[in-house]
Design an enzyme around this catalytic site. Structure first.
Site, PDB file in Angstrom:
ATOM      1  N   ASP A  98      -1.483   2.747  -7.197  1.00  0.00           N
ATOM      2  CA  ASP A  98      -2.170   3.023  -5.936  1.00  0.00           C
ATOM      3  C   ASP A  98      -1.237   3.881  -5.093  1.00  0.00           C
ATOM      4  O   ASP A  98      -0.191   3.418  -4.633  1.00  0.00           O
ATOM      5  CB  ASP A  98      -2.478   1.687  -5.235  1.00  0.00           C
ATOM      6  CG  ASP A  98      -3.712   1.770  -4.373  1.00  0.00           C
ATOM      7  OD1 ASP A  98      -3.871   2.779  -3.679  1.00  0.00           O
ATOM      8  OD2 ASP A  98      -4.499   0.800  -4.389  1.00  0.00           O
ATOM      9  N   ASP A 204      -5.051   6.655  -2.257  1.00  0.00           N
ATOM     10  CA  ASP A 204      -5.574   5.935  -1.094  1.00  0.00           C
ATOM     11  C   ASP A 204      -5.969   6.880   0.045  1.00  0.00           C
ATOM     12  O   ASP A 204      -5.256   7.847   0.332  1.00  0.00           O
ATOM     13  CB  ASP A 204      -4.461   4.987  -0.600  1.00  0.00           C
ATOM     14  CG  ASP A 204      -4.898   4.104   0.537  1.00  0.00           C
ATOM     15  OD1 ASP A 204      -5.800   3.283   0.310  1.00  0.00           O
ATOM     16  OD2 ASP A 204      -4.352   4.237   1.646  1.00  0.00           O
ATOM     17  N   GLU A 262      -9.816   8.190  -3.152  1.00  0.00           N
ATOM     18  CA  GLU A 262     -10.718   7.377  -2.320  1.00  0.00           C
ATOM     19  C   GLU A 262     -11.176   8.257  -1.158  1.00  0.00           C
ATOM     20  O   GLU A 262     -10.394   8.546  -0.265  1.00  0.00           O
ATOM     21  CB  GLU A 262      -9.975   6.146  -1.791  1.00  0.00           C
ATOM     22  CG  GLU A 262     -10.887   5.229  -1.024  1.00  0.00           C
ATOM     23  CD  GLU A 262     -10.177   4.402   0.047  1.00  0.00           C
ATOM     24  OE1 GLU A 262     -10.676   3.334   0.398  1.00  0.00           O
ATOM     25  OE2 GLU A 262      -9.123   4.848   0.556  1.00  0.00           O
ATOM     26  N   HIS A 339     -11.286  -4.180  -3.273  1.00  0.00           N
ATOM     27  CA  HIS A 339     -10.661  -5.168  -2.387  1.00  0.00           C
ATOM     28  C   HIS A 339     -11.051  -4.981  -0.922  1.00  0.00           C
ATOM     29  O   HIS A 339     -10.616  -5.746  -0.076  1.00  0.00           O
ATOM     30  CB  HIS A 339      -9.137  -5.051  -2.538  1.00  0.00           C
ATOM     31  CG  HIS A 339      -8.657  -3.678  -2.170  1.00  0.00           C
ATOM     32  ND1 HIS A 339      -8.898  -2.582  -2.966  1.00  0.00           N
ATOM     33  CD2 HIS A 339      -8.000  -3.207  -1.090  1.00  0.00           C
ATOM     34  CE1 HIS A 339      -8.414  -1.495  -2.390  1.00  0.00           C
ATOM     35  NE2 HIS A 339      -7.861  -1.846  -1.245  1.00  0.00           N
ATOM     36  N   ASP A 340     -11.842  -3.952  -0.627  1.00  0.00           N
ATOM     37  CA  ASP A 340     -12.257  -3.703   0.763  1.00  0.00           C
ATOM     38  C   ASP A 340     -13.711  -4.103   1.014  1.00  0.00           C
ATOM     39  O   ASP A 340     -14.232  -3.842   2.100  1.00  0.00           O
ATOM     40  CB  ASP A 340     -12.116  -2.210   1.099  1.00  0.00           C
ATOM     41  CG  ASP A 340     -10.669  -1.751   1.114  1.00  0.00           C
ATOM     42  OD1 ASP A 340      -9.793  -2.581   1.418  1.00  0.00           O
ATOM     43  OD2 ASP A 340     -10.416  -0.561   0.826  1.00  0.00           O
TER      44      ASP A 340
HETATM   45  C1  NOJ Z   1      -7.894   2.021   1.824  1.00  0.00           C
HETATM   46  C2  NOJ Z   1      -7.442   0.764   1.160  1.00  0.00           C
HETATM   47  O1  NOJ Z   1      -8.319   0.488   0.100  1.00  0.00           O
HETATM   48  C3  NOJ Z   1      -7.438  -0.306   2.214  1.00  0.00           C
HETATM   49  O2  NOJ Z   1      -7.258  -1.583   1.679  1.00  0.00           O
HETATM   50  C4  NOJ Z   1      -6.355   0.027   3.201  1.00  0.00           C
HETATM   51  O3  NOJ Z   1      -6.408  -0.878   4.269  1.00  0.00           O
HETATM   52  C5  NOJ Z   1      -6.530   1.432   3.757  1.00  0.00           C
HETATM   53  N1  NOJ Z   1      -6.877   2.405   2.757  1.00  0.00           N
HETATM   54  C6  NOJ Z   1      -5.262   1.895   4.404  1.00  0.00           C
HETATM   55  O4  NOJ Z   1      -4.284   2.158   3.441  1.00  0.00           O
END
Ligand code: NOJ
Length: 564
Positions: A98, A204, A262, A339-340
């Protein structure tokens, strides 16, 4: 179509903190992942994306990096990381790191140096601006832009008397990609990890590296935090694509690596092509969030359970829009959650009445769409959202910021029900390995409370049950990766059937003479459809049905793969 290993991969995302704790401190770690590699291999996946395990004060569970070149002691050591890479490779599993390029922790030495004075050599590694002063002499942030984690996108720094930009938490200052020296430092770090043997990156928050350099206020209405949630001020901006092409040119193109960026919410399919078109010279694929947001659970924070609408028509249209929009132009990843996001079982499944069927149905869709499937740890056993009864059980920084504000206008019950439905903590509960104390995740109290259903929903129970969700995922992955249907499932065309059907999600996959129909019933009610074409063989059924005619009587949450 060019064939590549990453198009043919099935990926599995691991949230390291919650996967497996090898040293009884309540937090998952790298040796824990190593111990579970045989399990991961047994699912049939050949690629893992591991959430950040760099050194970090853990304000945002590792996305706030204080040293890119080391492993946080909570997760282990650099040697553990090297062992993990080696052991995964020995099992035919590749690893995605990541990669966090948008920000660091405020405890990163660069930021400590940057904030030390306005003339620091690292000052321009971050984004510093003077605040505004109103007629009464009160200080305000440089712009009215909001951050993703509630509140302003700026934080005042007492040390140097200016504001720094931070679109996530106060402890995550944004890096300034305008600085060529900073860019070189980030490229060096990425090369270093590739040289350690990682096979690529999940990159990310990649849409945000460039911002509107005029730094003028947004004209969007202010929200209840008195800031404008105007993500366009720092998302998908033209300068970004120059930085990313440079990253590709200086780093990525020199390795046989895979990248998935992402790009988050609001990115259009056209933007998807810009990032991950076959000739974009940027990424191999990008995640969008659109399909995760396709029911109204996020609509407002005062929603009642009975107001939740599962809009299958809209969800199908969203998948279709992306798939058709990227067709012949670029490759896509597919995923139900990460995970979000809340657990897909609790969004589109039916954990109470049809746990097993709906879990296998979700796997059937994921593993038969065109594009690279990403399974999120626990999805393969149908893990659910949390059952917490106190807001204190929610540990996420975003949640904490939200609760502070929301408690001014909502009751605790409303807040709780909103969090149980939408919060990131839903996906971050300890992995449910067995019915032992703490779900077999750890022998110590876990960093986040277990979901109460682990005595029945766990890996050990499903491993020995031939009809479990876990074994459905195994069979489906086998079909996708190692069968006579592999080519059509990976590279075949996609055509939606019954786009207007309110419950049935069905499609054709075709390649040359191979033709497969996938038919799923996303409903607790039976449904009937008449297929456009006859078929020869049922290649998969999650309820052991054996239909033979074009008229299908689908059982609740039935999923079928039919070979024409
Ligand atoms: C996206 C990540 O998936 C998330 O978990 C994170 O809080 C933010 N980017 C900031 O890095």
């Amino acid at each position: 179509m060019n064939k590549t290993w990453w198009k043919e991969a099935v990926a599995y995302q691991i949230y390291p903190r919650s996967f497996y704790d090898s040293n009884a401190d309540g937090v998952g770690d790298l040796p824990g992942i190593i111990q579970k590699l045989d399990y991961i291999q047994s699912i049939g996946v050949n690629l893992i994306w591991i959430g950040p395990f760099y050194k970090s004060p853990m304000d945002d569970n590792g996305y706030d990096v204080s040293d890119f070149y080391d492993v946080d002691p909570l997760f282990g050591t650099l040697d553990d990381a090297k062992t993990l890479i080696r052991e995964a490779h020995a099992r035919g599993i590749k690893i995605l790191l990541d990669l966090v390029l948008n920000h660091t922790s405020d405890e990163h030495p660069w930021f400590i140096e940057s904030r030390s004075s306005r003339t620091s050599p690292k000052r321009d590694y971050y984004i510093w601006r003077d605040g505004k002063v109103d007629a009464k002499g009160h200080r305000h942030p440089p712009t009215n832009w909001g951050s993703f984690f509630e509140g302003s996108a700026w934080n005042y720094d007492e040390i140097s008397g200016q504001y720094y930009m931070k679109i996530f938490s106060d402890k995550m200052p944004d890096l300034n990609w305008e600085s060529a020296t900073l860019r070189q430092d980030m490229f060096k770090m990425a090369r270093w990890w590739l040289d350690q043997g990682v096979d690529g990156f999940r990159v990310d928050a990649i849409a945000h590296l460039a911002r509107d350099l005029s730094f003028t206020d947004s004209t969007l209405p202010l929200n209840r935090h008195h800031v404008a949630p105007d993500w366009g001020k720092f998302s998908n901006r033209p300068e970004l694509f120059g930085y990313l092409r440079e990253f590709h040119d200086e780093v990525l193109r020199h390795y046989d690596c895979m990248t998935v960026g992402e790009v988050g919410g609001g990115a259009s399919v056209e933007a998807g092509v810009k990032y991950a078109g076959y000739d974009s010279q940027i990424f191999n694929m990008v995640f969008n969030f659109d399909t995760c947001w396709k029911n109204n659970i996020f609509a407002n924070d005062n929603l009642k359970d009975e107001d939740i609408v599962i809009d299958v028509v809209d969800m199908k249209a969203t998948f279709n829009r992306w798939i058709q929009g990227m067709k012949d132009k670029g490759w896509m990843p597919h995923y139900w959650l990460n995970h979000d996001h809340p657990r897909v079982m609790s969004q589109y499944g039916d954990p109470k009445h049809h746990h097993r069927e709906s879990g296998a149905l979700l796997g059937t869709i994921l593993l038969t769409l065109p594009g690279t499937p990403f399974i999120y740890n626990g999805e393969e056993i149908g893990m659910t959202n949390v059952d917490y009864t106190s807001v204190d059980d929610f540990t996420d920084i975003w949640v904490k910021n939200y609760v502070k504000e929301a408690s001014k206008h909502l009751t605790m019950d409303q807040i709780l029900s909103h969090l149980r439905r939408t919060s990131r903590n839903n996906a971050r509960t300890p992995m449910q390995w067995s019915d032992a104390l703490y779900a077999g995740f750890s022998t110590a109290k876990p960093h986040q409370k277990n979901v109460g259903n682990y005595p029945t929903i766990n890996v050990a129970a499903q491993d020995k049950d031939p009809d479990s969700i876990l074994n459905a995922y195994r069979a489906l992955i086998q079909l996708r990766r190692h069968s006579d249907l592999s080519e059509v499932l990976i590279y075949g065309d996609f055509k939606l059937m019954f786009p207007e059907h309110p419950h049935v999600f069905a499609y054709h996959r075709t390649l040359g003479k191979k033709h497969v129909m996938v038919v799923t019933n996303l409903s607790a009610q039976p449904n009937q459809v008449v297929l456009p074409t006859a078929y020869r063989k049922v290649r998969y059924s999650n309820v052991h049905s054996a239909p033979t005619t074009k008229a299908l009587h689908l059982q609740p949450y039935e999923a079928l793969i039919l070979e024409v």
